[in-house]
Motif scaffolding. Structure first.
Motif, mmCIF file in Angstrom:
data_model
loop_
_atom_site.group_PDB
_atom_site.id
_atom_site.type_symbol
_atom_site.label_atom_id
_atom_site.label_comp_id
_atom_site.label_asym_id
_atom_site.label_seq_id
_atom_site.Cartn_x
_atom_site.Cartn_y
_atom_site.Cartn_z
ATOM 1 N N HIS A 103 0.751 -1.078 -0.035
ATOM 2 C CA HIS A 103 -0.011 0.240 -0.028
ATOM 3 C C HIS A 103 0.767 1.174 0.078
ATOM 4 O O HIS A 103 0.293 2.360 0.169
ATOM 5 N N GLN A 104 2.047 1.372 -0.175
ATOM 6 C CA GLN A 104 2.963 2.310 -0.629
ATOM 7 C C GLN A 104 3.132 2.608 -2.018
ATOM 8 O O GLN A 104 3.493 3.766 -2.354
ATOM 9 N N MET A 105 2.465 1.664 -2.653
ATOM 10 C CA MET A 105 2.482 2.093 -4.204
ATOM 11 C C MET A 105 1.050 2.427 -4.852
ATOM 12 O O MET A 105 0.108 2.125 -4.312
ATOM 13 N N ALA A 106 1.124 3.512 -5.671
ATOM 14 C CA ALA A 106 -0.131 4.315 -6.213
ATOM 15 C C ALA A 106 -1.180 3.266 -6.749
ATOM 16 O O ALA A 106 -2.412 3.529 -6.289
ATOM 17 N N VAL A 107 -0.675 2.124 -7.149
ATOM 18 C CA VAL A 107 -1.538 1.245 -8.017
ATOM 19 C C VAL A 107 -2.533 0.438 -6.907
ATOM 20 O O VAL A 107 -3.666 -0.098 -7.487
ATOM 21 N N MET A 108 -2.180 0.425 -5.720
ATOM 22 C CA MET A 108 -2.852 -0.068 -4.537
ATOM 23 C C MET A 108 -3.826 0.750 -3.870
ATOM 24 O O MET A 108 -4.378 0.455 -2.861
ATOM 25 N N ARG A 109 -3.578 2.155 -4.123
ATOM 26 C CA ARG A 109 -4.227 3.324 -3.349
ATOM 27 C C ARG A 109 -5.175 4.076 -4.145
ATOM 28 O O ARG A 109 -6.065 4.539 -3.533
ATOM 29 N N GLU A 110 -4.434 4.444 -5.382
ATOM 30 C CA GLU A 110 -5.333 5.170 -6.220
ATOM 31 C C GLU A 110 -6.289 4.622 -7.317
ATOM 32 O O GLU A 110 -5.506 3.709 -7.910
ATOM 33 N N GLU A 111 -7.068 5.442 -7.673
ATOM 34 C CA GLU A 111 -7.864 4.593 -8.754
ATOM 35 C C GLU A 111 -7.213 4.507 -10.056
ATOM 36 O O GLU A 111 -6.634 5.571 -10.622
ATOM 37 N N SER A 112 -7.389 3.444 -10.571
ATOM 38 C CA SER A 112 -6.610 3.215 -11.894
ATOM 39 C C SER A 112 -7.309 3.292 -13.063
ATOM 40 O O SER A 112 -6.919 3.778 -14.107
ATOM 41 N N PHE A 113 -8.809 2.654 -12.941
ATOM 42 C CA PHE A 113 -9.595 2.934 -14.232
ATOM 43 C C PHE A 113 -8.845 2.429 -15.486
ATOM 44 O O PHE A 113 -9.095 2.980 -16.408
ATOM 45 N N GLY A 114 -8.123 1.071 -15.420
ATOM 46 C CA GLY A 114 -7.586 0.451 -16.520
ATOM 47 C C GLY A 114 -7.446 -0.848 -16.258
ATOM 48 O O GLY A 114 -7.708 -1.375 -15.081
ATOM 49 N N PRO A 115 -6.923 -1.492 -17.248
ATOM 50 C CA PRO A 115 -6.592 -3.092 -17.247
ATOM 51 C C PRO A 115 -5.397 -3.397 -16.280
ATOM 52 O O PRO A 115 -4.367 -4.088 -16.789
ATOM 53 N N VAL A 116 -5.296 -3.159 -15.151
ATOM 54 C CA VAL A 116 -4.098 -3.712 -14.123
ATOM 55 C C VAL A 116 -4.792 -3.848 -12.608
ATOM 56 O O VAL A 116 -5.816 -3.442 -12.068
ATOM 57 N N VAL A 117 -4.350 -5.050 -12.074
ATOM 58 C CA VAL A 117 -4.942 -5.281 -10.736
ATOM 59 C C VAL A 117 -3.321 -5.778 -9.784
ATOM 60 O O VAL A 117 -2.712 -6.518 -10.524
ATOM 61 N N GLY A 118 -3.643 -5.292 -8.707
ATOM 62 C CA GLY A 118 -2.379 -6.018 -7.712
ATOM 63 C C GLY A 118 -3.122 -7.150 -6.939
ATOM 64 O O GLY A 118 -4.269 -6.769 -6.511
ATOM 65 N N ILE A 119 -2.110 -8.113 -6.380
ATOM 66 C CA ILE A 119 -2.677 -9.003 -5.769
ATOM 67 C C ILE A 119 -1.615 -9.346 -4.639
ATOM 68 O O ILE A 119 -0.521 -9.539 -4.619
ATOM 69 N N MET A 120 -2.392 -9.347 -3.372
ATOM 70 C CA MET A 120 -1.490 -9.663 -2.347
ATOM 71 C C MET A 120 -1.890 -10.568 -1.181
ATOM 72 O O MET A 120 -2.982 -10.933 -1.328
ATOM 73 N N PRO A 121 -1.152 -11.480 -0.779
ATOM 74 C CA PRO A 121 -1.203 -12.399 0.186
ATOM 75 C C PRO A 121 -1.447 -12.031 1.433
ATOM 76 O O PRO A 121 -0.990 -11.039 1.923
ATOM 77 N N VAL A 122 -2.770 -12.568 2.462
ATOM 78 C CA VAL A 122 -2.998 -12.193 3.537
ATOM 79 C C VAL A 122 -2.958 -13.453 4.428
ATOM 80 O O VAL A 122 -3.119 -14.370 4.215
ATOM 81 N N ALA A 123 -2.732 -13.215 5.813
ATOM 82 C CA ALA A 123 -2.666 -14.198 6.853
ATOM 83 C C ALA A 123 -3.947 -14.808 7.476
ATOM 84 O O ALA A 123 -4.413 -15.731 7.663
ATOM 85 N N ASN A 124 -5.074 -13.662 7.307
ATOM 86 C CA ASN A 124 -6.312 -13.941 7.959
ATOM 87 C C ASN A 124 -7.382 -12.966 7.640
ATOM 88 O O ASN A 124 -7.215 -11.923 6.998
ATOM 89 N N ASP A 125 -8.268 -13.045 7.990
ATOM 90 C CA ASP A 125 -9.711 -12.159 8.031
ATOM 91 C C ASP A 125 -9.268 -10.850 8.235
ATOM 92 O O ASP A 125 -9.506 -9.689 7.684
ATOM 93 N N ALA A 126 -8.691 -10.453 9.521
ATOM 94 C CA ALA A 126 -8.532 -9.497 10.266
ATOM 95 C C ALA A 126 -7.439 -8.489 9.288
ATOM 96 O O ALA A 126 -7.549 -7.251 9.146
ATOM 97 N N GLU A 127 -6.516 -9.250 8.659
ATOM 98 C CA GLU A 127 -5.658 -8.632 7.649
ATOM 99 C C GLU A 127 -6.222 -8.099 6.523
ATOM 100 O O GLU A 127 -6.074 -6.998 5.984
#
Length: 462
Positions: free
Chosen positions: A356-380
């Motif tokens: 979440h220090q990257m704009a692609v995960m914070r700011e609207e892209s409105f284009g054909p790109v997606v970032g995928i992150m692993p998470v440990a649990n529901d809370a994260e």
């Protein structure tokens, strides 16, 4: 400039050009809307419904012309054009169908000696400012219920979809709608702001960017009119370990890349339980590589151009910034023959090792790109999904309905989906939180923003 030019993303040509409405003609349109609305509000809901349903039929009869027009105007492949009209029909018919119930008097418990009720009265003239990305779907959300509620409607469509406004006008003309009650206006931004501030419209429904929403509120400030805003989104998805993996992959690839990612409620970031993360990413990338980028007028094309070259360059810039900060791009754009820098044609991209220090995960892209992150649990997952200034929709993939409801209750969003995404159910309110906007369209709640309550407190004196 006294004209609006529509530049097609297909080949950069001028596809349409229309003159801006003059000040005298705009004043006449406002006068005619006011006069027509006074008579229209006296019609029964059944009479209004007859006109609106005829307009829906008239629009559907134009499908063969509308589908290629959409491709030329905003780049959506022709193979998907009919889908927007199906959604247009579903929403229009639903809002017509519930109007009598949604607009019925609200009657409190009886009180001896009194007749008491709340009547929903029309506002007057409603200005609808519609965007280009789903030009029929977004416009119909407000146009049909506004008319059904007894209002007149002025439509200002995006310059990129000039012909859509004309299609609406033609459909209502063929339906025999009273003259002046609906008007398509060709306006530039300054004219729109002046119209909002004129005191001659009573409600503005705007769909567009956050900056555009701020301009709407600024123009309306001090004029005591309603402003409904559906603005940007950075919609997240969470795939739990108990999800149907194949179903999640198929739906989320479509949710991320349909319409070339140009959807306010499209999936722009995905969080996946670390137990299934590798398999999810592998399946996601494999399916993404099957897209066909190219001319949207060809039936084989499944990914058309973005609306303009600048939009594609913005998304490419987000990708480059993410890569510079350590993100990994999993799609080789050279496999997509149509991809070319400086054009609206852009290959889809899947990014991993994002944060979440990257704009692609914070700011609207409105284009054909997606970032995928692993998470440990529901809370994260919940914490990351809420780490955004936007809140339109959020999607959860799981086989556990109770868990999805629990998680959804903690998400800062207007709509919670389970095992689906990027869909508007007309029976449910379409709304957002935070910078995504305010107000609601669709469902019975959509009528509340297009009417004003008027209380009747009548006492019997014997």
């Amino acid at each position: 400039m006294n004209h609006i030019r529509l530049i097609s993303p297909v080949d950069g040509s001028v596809y349409a050009e229309r003159p801006l409405i003059g000040s005298a003609a705009l004043e006449q349109a406002l006068h005619e809307a006011n006069q027509a609305q006074r008579a229209w509000r006296e019609l029964s809901i059944e009479q209004r419904a007859s006109y609106c349903l005829k307009a829906v039929e008239a629009m559907l009869a134009m499908q063969d012309e509308i589908i290629p027009e959409l491709a030329w105007q905003m780049g959506r492949p022709v193979r998907y054009g009919a889908g927007e009209l199906r959604g247009f029909e579903e929403r229009a018919r639903y809002m017509v169908g519930i109007a009598a119930r949604a607009l019925a008097d609200v009657v409190p418990p009886p009180k001896d000696g009194f007749r008491r009720y709340i009547r929903r009265e029309p506002l007057g003239t409603v200005l609808v400012i519609a965007p280009w990305n789903y030009p029929y779907l977004t416009a119909v959300n407000a146009i049909i219920p506004a008319l059904m509620a007894g209002n007149a409607v002025l439509l200002k469509h995006a310059s990129q979809t000039l012909l859509v406004g004309e299609r609406f006008a033609l459909a209502f003309e063929r339906a025999g709608l009273p003259h002046g009650l609906f008007r398509n206006l060709v306006l530039e931004h300054g004219q729109t702001a002046t119209l909002i501030a004129s005191g001659q419209v009573q409600q503005v429904n705007f769909t567009g960017s956050v900056n555009g929403g701020k301009l709407m509120e600024s123009a309306a400030a001090g004029h005591f009119i309603g402003v409904g805003l559906e603005l940007g989104g950075k919609d997240p998805a969470y795939v739990r370990a108990d999800a149907d993996l194949a179903h999640a992959v198929e739906n989320l690839v479509d949710g991320a890349f349909f319409n070339s990612g140009q959807s306010c409620c499209g999936i722009e970031r995905i969080y996946v339980d670390k137990a299934i993360y590798p398999d999810f990413v592998e399946g996601f990338v494999e399916l993404t590589r099957q897209y066909v980028l190219g001319n949207p007028l060809k039936e084989a094309t499944t990914l058309g151009p973005l609306v303009r070259a600048q939009a594609a360059e913005f998304v490419r810039g987000q990708i480059a910034e993410a890569q510079a900060k350590g993100a990994r791009a999993l799609i080789d754009s050279s496999h997509f023959a149509g991809d070319a820098a400086g054009t609206p044609y852009m290959a889809p991209q899947v990014l991993t090792e994002v944060n979440h220090q990257m704009a692609v995960m914070r700011e609207e892209s409105f284009g054909p790109v997606v970032g995928i992150m692993p998470v440990a649990n529901d809370a994260e997952a919940i914490a990351l999904m809420n780490d955004s200034p936007y809140g339109l929709s959020a999607a959860i993939w799981s086989s556990d309905l109770d868990a999805a409801e629990r998680i959804g209750g903690q998400l800062e969003t207007g709509t919670v989906f389970m095992n689906r995404c990027d869909y508007l159910d007309p029976a449910l309110a379409w709304t957002g939180v935070k910078h995504t906007g305010r107000g609601a369209t669709l469902s019975s709640l959509g009528y509340e923003h297009l009417t004003r309550p008027k209380s009747f407190h009548l006492r019997h004196v014997l």
